[in-house]
Design an enzyme around this catalytic site. Structure first.
Site, PDB file in Angstrom:
ATOM      1  N   TYR A 156       0.852  -1.148  -0.045  1.00 10.09           N
ATOM      2  CA  TYR A 156      -0.067   0.014   0.083  1.00 10.09           C
ATOM      3  C   TYR A 156       0.988   1.067  -0.020  1.00 10.09           C
ATOM      4  O   TYR A 156       0.683   2.152  -0.984  1.00 10.09           O
ATOM      5  CB  TYR A 156      -0.823  -0.058   1.344  1.00 10.09           C
ATOM      6  CG  TYR A 156      -1.944   1.068   1.138  1.00 10.09           C
ATOM      7  CD1 TYR A 156      -2.876   1.443   0.598  1.00 10.09           C
ATOM      8  CD2 TYR A 156      -1.754   2.254   2.148  1.00 10.09           C
ATOM      9  CE1 TYR A 156      -4.012   2.452   0.577  1.00 10.09           C
ATOM     10  CE2 TYR A 156      -2.372   3.214   2.191  1.00 10.09           C
ATOM     11  CZ  TYR A 156      -3.514   3.345   1.424  1.00 10.09           C
ATOM     12  OH  TYR A 156      -4.428   4.398   1.770  1.00 10.09           O
TER      13      TYR A 156
ATOM     14  N   SER B 160     -12.477   2.933   6.351  1.00 10.34           N
ATOM     15  CA  SER B 160     -13.139   2.454   5.204  1.00 10.34           C
ATOM     16  C   SER B 160     -13.599   1.021   5.160  1.00 10.34           C
ATOM     17  O   SER B 160     -13.559   0.359   6.171  1.00 10.34           O
ATOM     18  CB  SER B 160     -12.200   2.687   4.012  1.00 10.34           C
ATOM     19  OG  SER B 160     -10.923   1.857   4.404  1.00 10.34           O
TER      20      SER B 160
ATOM     21  N   LYS C 217       1.379   4.130  -2.819  1.00 12.14           N
ATOM     22  CA  LYS C 217       0.851   5.613  -2.679  1.00 12.14           C
ATOM     23  C   LYS C 217       2.382   6.482  -2.821  1.00 12.14           C
ATOM     24  O   LYS C 217       1.934   7.744  -3.288  1.00 12.14           O
ATOM     25  CB  LYS C 217       0.570   5.596  -1.329  1.00 12.14           C
ATOM     26  CG  LYS C 217      -0.923   5.004  -1.173  1.00 12.14           C
ATOM     27  CD  LYS C 217      -2.090   5.312  -2.025  1.00 12.14           C
ATOM     28  CE  LYS C 217      -3.344   5.023  -1.791  1.00 12.14           C
ATOM     29  NZ  LYS C 217      -4.331   5.705  -2.683  1.00 12.14           N
TER      30      LYS C 217
END
Length: 153
Positions: A102, A137, A106
Site C-alpha cells: 500500500y 473504510s 501511494k
C-alpha cells in the site's frame, strides 16, 4: 446542466479504463475536475503477501489513477483548463509496518502527480495531491492465514 450518469469502473482493471474515459467524454464532451479517490490496501507482513496481491494493489492505487488521468488529460490540455485531484494517503509520505504494498503504491502516486503538476502548469491545469491520515473504510475480515481476504476497498 447535465443529468448524472452512473458509469461503473473497476480502477484496478487497466484494460477497461480507456473505454470508460471515452464513454465519459462522448457523453459530456469534457471533464472539468477529475478526482481520483479509489484505493485498495492490505495489512500483513511483506513475506506473507503474495506478489500477485502486491500487483493488484499497485494496479488499483497507481496504474489505475494514472491510466484514467492520461485518458482524460489530452482533453484538458486541448481546452487549457482543468483540475486533477489525487486523494492519496499519508503513507505516500511515510511507510509503516505491515503496509508495504500500500505504502509503495501511494509513494509512486505522489511521485507521478508531483511531476504531472510541474508539467501541467503551462496548460493552466491544476494538479493536487491530498494525503489524509488514517481513515475508516470498508473492510472484510480475513479468515486466519487468508491475507488476500484482508483487502480494504
Amino acid at each position: 446542466t447535465y443529468a448524472p450518469k452512473l458509469i461503473l469502473l473497476d480502477i484496478s482493471d487497466i484494460n477497461c479504463i480507456q473505454d470508460v474515459a471515452k464513454e465519459i467524454l462522448n457523453c459530456y464532451g469534457c471533464v472539468d475536475i477529475l478526482i481520483n479517490n479509489a484505493s485498495m490496501k492490505v495489512k500483513g507482513a511483506v513475506q506473507s503477501i503474495s506478489l500477485e496481491l502486491d500487483k493488484k494493489i499497485m494496479d488499483a492505487n497507481y496504474f489505475g489513477p494514472i491510466t484514467l488521468t492520461k485518458a482524460i488529460l489530452p482533453n484538458m490540455i486541448s481546452r487549457r483548463t482543468g483540475q486533477i485531484v489525487q486523494i492519496n494517503s499519508i503513507q505516500g509520505k511515510i511507510g509503516i509496518p505491515f503496509r508495504a504494498a500500500y505504502a509503495a503504491s501511494k509513494h509512486a502516486a505522489v511521485g507521478f502527480f508531483d511531476c504531472l503538476r510541474a508539467e501541467m502548469e503551462e496548460f493552466d491545469i491544476s494538479v493536487s495531491t491530498v494525503n489524509p491520515t488514517f481513515i475508516c473504510s470498508y473492510h472484510r475480515q480475513p479468515a486466519p492465514g487468508n491475507w488476500e481476504a484482508s483487502i480494504w476497498k
